[in-house]
Structures are given as structure tokens and as C-alpha cells.
Design a protein around this motif. Sequence first.
Motif, PDB file in Angstrom:
ATOM      1  N   ILE A 189      42.755  54.227  36.734  1.00 54.44           N
ATOM      2  CA  ILE A 189      43.152  54.462  38.129  1.00 54.44           C
ATOM      3  C   ILE A 189      41.927  54.702  38.997  1.00 54.44           C
ATOM      4  CG2 ILE A 189      44.363  56.072  39.664  1.00 54.44           C
ATOM      5  CD1 ILE A 189      46.394  56.433  37.324  1.00 54.44           C
ATOM      6  N   LEU A 190      40.976  55.474  38.501  1.00 53.33           N
ATOM      7  CA  LEU A 190      39.737  55.693  39.246  1.00 53.33           C
ATOM      8  C   LEU A 190      39.028  54.380  39.522  1.00 53.33           C
ATOM      9  CD1 LEU A 190      38.264  58.858  37.452  1.00 53.33           C
ATOM     10  CD2 LEU A 190      39.368  58.771  39.697  1.00 53.33           C
ATOM     11  N   ALA A 191      38.892  53.554  38.474  1.00 55.88           N
ATOM     12  CA  ALA A 191      38.168  52.289  38.618  1.00 55.88           C
ATOM     13  C   ALA A 191      38.891  51.339  39.565  1.00 55.88           C
ATOM     14  CB  ALA A 191      37.980  51.639  37.248  1.00 55.88           C
ATOM     15  N   LYS A 192      40.198  51.178  39.371  1.00 53.09           N
ATOM     16  CA  LYS A 192      40.970  50.241  40.193  1.00 53.09           C
ATOM     17  C   LYS A 192      41.000  50.664  41.664  1.00 53.09           C
ATOM     18  CE  LYS A 192      44.116  47.185  41.427  1.00 53.09           C
ATOM     19  NZ  LYS A 192      43.664  45.824  41.850  1.00 53.09           N
ATOM     20  N   THR A 193      41.246  51.942  41.921  1.00 48.28           N
ATOM     21  CA  THR A 193      41.355  52.401  43.308  1.00 48.28           C
ATOM     22  C   THR A 193      40.014  52.335  44.023  1.00 48.28           C
ATOM     23  OG1 THR A 193      43.111  53.907  42.579  1.00 48.28           O
ATOM     24  CG2 THR A 193      42.203  54.258  44.781  1.00 48.28           C
ATOM     25  N   PHE A 194      38.948  52.762  43.351  1.00 43.58           N
ATOM     26  CA  PHE A 194      37.620  52.665  43.953  1.00 43.58           C
ATOM     27  C   PHE A 194      37.282  51.209  44.256  1.00 43.58           C
ATOM     28  CE2 PHE A 194      33.072  51.918  43.570  1.00 43.58           C
ATOM     29  CZ  PHE A 194      32.555  52.846  44.462  1.00 43.58           C
ATOM     30  N   ARG A 195      37.588  50.323  43.325  1.00 40.68           N
ATOM     31  CA  ARG A 195      37.271  48.913  43.535  1.00 40.68           C
ATOM     32  C   ARG A 195      38.071  48.340  44.696  1.00 40.68           C
ATOM     33  NH1 ARG A 195      38.373  43.672  42.509  1.00 40.68           N
ATOM     34  NH2 ARG A 195      36.540  42.386  41.998  1.00 40.68           N
ATOM     35  N   ASP A 196      39.347  48.684  44.791  1.00 42.99           N
ATOM     36  CA  ASP A 196      40.156  48.194  45.910  1.00 42.99           C
ATOM     37  C   ASP A 196      39.582  48.648  47.246  1.00 42.99           C
ATOM     38  OD1 ASP A 196      41.836  46.954  44.142  1.00 42.99           O
ATOM     39  OD2 ASP A 196      43.538  48.305  44.450  1.00 42.99           O
ATOM     40  N   HIS A 197      39.179  49.918  47.313  1.00 46.08           N
ATOM     41  CA  HIS A 197      38.569  50.420  48.552  1.00 46.08           C
ATOM     42  C   HIS A 197      37.296  49.625  48.882  1.00 46.08           C
ATOM     43  CE1 HIS A 197      40.494  54.685  47.978  1.00 46.08           C
ATOM     44  NE2 HIS A 197      41.387  53.739  48.222  1.00 46.08           N
ATOM     45  N   LEU A 198      36.515  49.347  47.859  1.00 44.51           N
ATOM     46  CA  LEU A 198      35.275  48.607  48.054  1.00 44.51           C
ATOM     47  C   LEU A 198      35.548  47.191  48.540  1.00 44.51           C
ATOM     48  CD1 LEU A 198      32.195  48.455  47.770  1.00 44.51           C
ATOM     49  CD2 LEU A 198      32.520  47.882  45.353  1.00 44.51           C
ATOM     50  N   MET A 199      36.561  46.542  47.970  1.00 45.67           N
ATOM     51  CA  MET A 199      36.873  45.176  48.367  1.00 45.67           C
ATOM     52  C   MET A 199      37.358  45.112  49.816  1.00 45.67           C
ATOM     53  SD  MET A 199      35.932  43.389  45.833  1.00 45.67           S
ATOM     54  CE  MET A 199      36.542  41.787  46.359  1.00 45.67           C
ATOM     55  N   VAL A 200      38.059  46.136  50.278  1.00 45.17           N
ATOM     56  CA  VAL A 200      38.481  46.180  51.684  1.00 45.17           C
ATOM     57  C   VAL A 200      37.256  46.221  52.601  1.00 45.17           C
ATOM     58  CG1 VAL A 200      39.639  47.596  53.424  1.00 45.17           C
ATOM     59  CG2 VAL A 200      40.735  47.203  51.212  1.00 45.17           C
ATOM     60  N   ARG A 201      36.254  47.010  52.205  1.00 42.28           N
ATOM     61  CA  ARG A 201      35.029  47.065  53.011  1.00 42.28           C
ATOM     62  C   ARG A 201      34.268  45.742  52.948  1.00 42.28           C
ATOM     63  NH1 ARG A 201      34.650  52.207  50.479  1.00 42.28           N
ATOM     64  NH2 ARG A 201      32.903  51.533  49.182  1.00 42.28           N
ATOM     65  N   LEU A 202      34.226  45.136  51.770  1.00 39.46           N
ATOM     66  CA  LEU A 202      33.505  43.875  51.624  1.00 39.46           C
ATOM     67  C   LEU A 202      34.186  42.747  52.400  1.00 39.46           C
ATOM     68  CD1 LEU A 202      32.561  44.019  47.834  1.00 39.46           C
ATOM     69  CD2 LEU A 202      31.000  44.198  49.788  1.00 39.46           C
ATOM     70  N   ALA A 203      35.499  42.833  52.566  1.00 40.64           N
ATOM     71  CA  ALA A 203      36.227  41.802  53.313  1.00 40.64           C
ATOM     72  C   ALA A 203      35.761  41.737  54.764  1.00 40.64           C
ATOM     73  CB  ALA A 203      37.723  42.087  53.251  1.00 40.64           C
ATOM     74  N   LYS A 204      35.342  42.875  55.309  1.00 40.49           N
ATOM     75  CA  LYS A 204      34.839  42.905  56.685  1.00 40.49           C
ATOM     76  C   LYS A 204      33.453  42.276  56.772  1.00 40.49           C
ATOM     77  CE  LYS A 204      37.446  47.113  57.722  1.00 40.49           C
ATOM     78  NZ  LYS A 204      37.357  48.546  58.103  1.00 40.49           N
TER      79      LYS A 204
END
Length: 213
Positions: free
Chosen positions: A147-162
Motif C-alpha cells: 500500500i505504501l509503494a502503490k499509493t506513493f507511486r500513484d501520487h508521483l505519477m499524478v505529479r509527473l503527468a503535469k
Amino acid sequence: MRRVELYKKGVYSPAEIAGVDEAGRGCLAGPVVAGACILPAEYDLPGLNDSKKLTAAKRETLYPLIREQAVAWGLGVAWPWEIDEINILQATFRAMGRAVRAMKGEPRFLRIDGDKLIPNHALGRDIPQEYVIQGDGKVPAISAASILAKTFRDHLMVRLAKRYPGYGLSKHMGYGTKFHVEAIRALGPCRMHRLTFKKVRPEDKPQQQASLF
């Protein structure tokens, strides 16, 4: 007596054992992220399970609770250029080693999701460990790490999308959806793409037959 056998005989307490898991291994874009987590003997994490079996909303609820209640936790990232250089398996090991080293203190034992152990060169130290097939659904500490890995990665991908618009990274999180593959073909890969992965690397163009005239 081997230290793995000592673990199986109950020598290590739950507060000394870290679960380790990764997220994003099969993506076409973005890093592979690993989580490591030690849970106390008693905790209050309703619905704790493999991150893939939880909704995004449930993961978001558990994410801060895990960090608050964990004895220790850590995250490790291996970027696309590392994946291209050393391959996804070795990059996953590298991310896992970074996650373990990021923890406060050092666990006495590791339980790794999957069917492989972390090599010592990636771990950077000698810690006894065992792998647990489908451990993210069996071992609470591994579930928490996932859960830590998946949630952190999702947050990161949202930032990278910008930073890298047009690919829909905040929607599919880098996985090989039809939209994502078509965007790569139209725009070409960006810095966050794994250039050695099929559907990202340019297909070899067929050689034209030499003219006889």
C-alpha cells in the motif's frame, strides 16, 4: 542454526520483521517503487490487504494510518533510465534495497513478496530473508508495504503527468493501456518511459529489398 530457521522458530518478534513489496513493475512509464514496513504486534488498520485488491480510496485511507502506526517504514525508487540500464528485475531489487535502507533502524528479518530474495549487492547489507509467494495477501507487513509503494507511486505519477502532458499518466499510472500506447506512437516516448520495453521502443523497421535495377 540458520537465521531463517530461527525466524521460523519464533525468535524474531513482529517488531523486528519488515515486509517488502513493489509497485509499477509492469508499467511502460514511471519508476518502480518499493515499500518496506514493520508493523507492531498490535495495530488498527481495518481492511489491510494486498493493495491491488483495494480501491484507491481505501488505499488513501490506510496510507497515513500505516505510516503513523508502523514501527518503521521506508520507500525506494528506481527510475526508468535505471530500468533500461540494468533491467526491470535488477531495478526492482535496487528499489527494494533503497526502501529497506530508508527505514529508521535496521530490521532483523525481511519477508519479500514474490518468489525471489533481494541480492546482497542491492540490499547493501546482510539481512536474513525469505520470499512469500502472494505474500501481499498473506502477510500484513507485506500488505502494508504494498500500500505504501502503490499509493506513493500513484501520487508521483499524478505529479509527473503535469510535467509530461499528453500521455494520460495520471489516469493509467503508466500501464500499457490502449490510450497510452497510442499516445506514445503519436508523441514519441518521454523521459519517464522505459525505452527497453515492448510498445515503447521503436519497432525494427523491415529492411527494404534492394532494387535489382
